[in-house]
Design a protein around this motif. Structure first.
Motif, PDB file in Angstrom:
ATOM      1  N   VAL A  52       1.018  -0.738   0.073  1.00  0.00           N
ATOM      2  CA  VAL A  52      -0.116   0.203  -0.043  1.00  0.00           C
ATOM      3  C   VAL A  52       0.892   1.029   0.229  1.00  0.00           C
ATOM      4  N   GLY A  53       1.868   1.503   0.783  1.00  0.00           N
ATOM      5  CA  GLY A  53       3.048   2.231   0.937  1.00  0.00           C
ATOM      6  C   GLY A  53       2.439   3.123   2.261  1.00  0.00           C
ATOM      7  N   GLY A  54       3.060   4.341   2.062  1.00  0.00           N
ATOM      8  CA  GLY A  54       2.935   5.142   3.400  1.00  0.00           C
ATOM      9  C   GLY A  54       4.339   5.200   3.997  1.00  0.00           C
ATOM     10  N   SER A  55       4.654   6.813   4.532  1.00  0.00           N
ATOM     11  CA  SER A  55       5.265   6.664   5.622  1.00  0.00           C
ATOM     12  C   SER A  55       5.369   6.168   6.766  1.00  0.00           C
ATOM     13  N   PRO A  56       5.362   5.549   7.344  1.00  0.00           N
ATOM     14  CA  PRO A  56       4.607   5.375   9.247  1.00  0.00           C
ATOM     15  C   PRO A  56       5.934   6.174   9.645  1.00  0.00           C
ATOM     16  N   GLY A 181      -0.123   5.065   5.810  1.00  0.00           N
ATOM     17  CA  GLY A 181      -0.572   4.075   4.872  1.00  0.00           C
ATOM     18  C   GLY A 181      -1.407   2.807   6.180  1.00  0.00           C
ATOM     19  N   LEU A 182      -0.743   1.646   6.107  1.00  0.00           N
ATOM     20  CA  LEU A 182      -1.639   0.407   6.910  1.00  0.00           C
ATOM     21  C   LEU A 182      -0.629   0.785   7.704  1.00  0.00           C
ATOM     22  N   TRP A 183       0.562   0.903   8.605  1.00  0.00           N
ATOM     23  CA  TRP A 183       1.327   0.837   9.366  1.00  0.00           C
ATOM     24  C   TRP A 183       1.577   0.842  10.997  1.00  0.00           C
TER      25      TRP A 183
END
Length: 287
Positions: A52-56, A181-183
């Protein structure tokens, strides 16, 4: 509108998972089911998060961990309340707290839904209570297995604690950043698993599953993953007070499946609650 649809997906996922989790819990204890389903769900989210990606960020991970601890405690207290008290009281009271606390939190942080949407929230809160009813309105005790179950002070504390913890778990997830994201969900499922495992060890129920209960636990994990991801994205797309109350309509899916697949009778008030829930979703979607 997208957030409303995602909240409905979450409600359906939670409701269906509760149904199949309930079927599994007829063979083994509910705690043994979540001991298996929670880590499977954690692994599924962990596998999806990089795709999904994203930067926690630190704040979002912190909110995710807080949501996990809250949801783990909520499950424990809810089962403790059901084990010692009358379901006819425990279930609707828990449900209204799950729905009501995020609504109040949303208003406290400055959310102001339109008049029509606010009317939908009020209807949805009433619908959650009616759908969750499983016995006559005046039931404050019941007989189960020859044992009288009363709504005692300890049962009340477990019930209120469970509903409040579930409600705050919703609020904590809402506070995460969409860019993560989903993190945050990875953190949430991991923390919830740790809490549930600790409880199971203390309770002497940390045991593996086999056969049908294991398959049902795995199915519940998949449904929980879908529901939690849908709810997280819904929170990032709309108000906490609107999304949370739609997500709290999950008992409707459980009741419908019990009626269709198990032939269970549905009370008149539950039917009214389902109709009110549909009207409430329409009003909220019109916001």
């Amino acid at each position: 509108m997208t957030a409303v649809l995602l909240a409905l997906v979450a409600a359906a996922g939670y409701g269906v998972s509760d149904f199949f989790g309930g079927l599994a819990a007829r063979r083994v204890t509910a705690l043994r089911i979540v001991v298996v389903s929670y880590p499977i769900s954690s692994l599924l989210v962990l596998a999806l998060a990089p795709l999904v990606g994203g930067s926690p960020d630190l704040a979002s991970i912190g909110w995710g961990l807080a949501a996990g601890v809250a949801s783990g405690l909520a499950v424990w207290w809810f089962y403790a309340a059901l084990a010692a008290g009358p379901m006819a009281v425990v279930s609707p009271l828990t449900a209204v707290l799950v729905a009501g606390i995020p609504v109040l939190a949303g208003l406290a942080i400055g959310e102001r839904p339109g008049a029509i949407a606010f009317g939908g929230v009020a209807l949805a809160l009433l619908a959650v209570v009616l759908i969750s009813k499983e016995a006559p309105d005046d039931a404050t005790e019941e007989i189960t297995g020859g044992r009288e179950l009363r709504f005692t002070r300890s049962v009340a504390l477990f019930t209120i604690g469970s509903g409040a913890a579930f409600g705050f778990a919703f609020f904590f997830l809402h506070e995460t950043h969409a860019s993560a994201g989903l993190w945050p969900l990875v953190a949430q499922r991991g923390a919830a698993t740790a809490v549930v495992w600790l409880i199971a060890v203390v309770a002497g129920e940390f045991q593996t599953l086999h056969g049908e209960p294991l398959r049902l636990a795995a199915f519940v994990a998949v449904l929980d993953t879908i529901a939690n991801a849908a709810l997280l994205y819904a929170f990032h797309g709309s108000m906490l007070s609107l999304v949370s109350v739609i997500g709290s309509l999950y008992p409707a899916a459980t009741v419908l499946l019990a009626m269709v697949l198990l032939g269970e009778r549905v009370g008149r008030m539950q039917k009214v609650g389902m109709v009110l829930g549909l009207v409430a979703v329409g009003l909220i979607a019109a916001n």
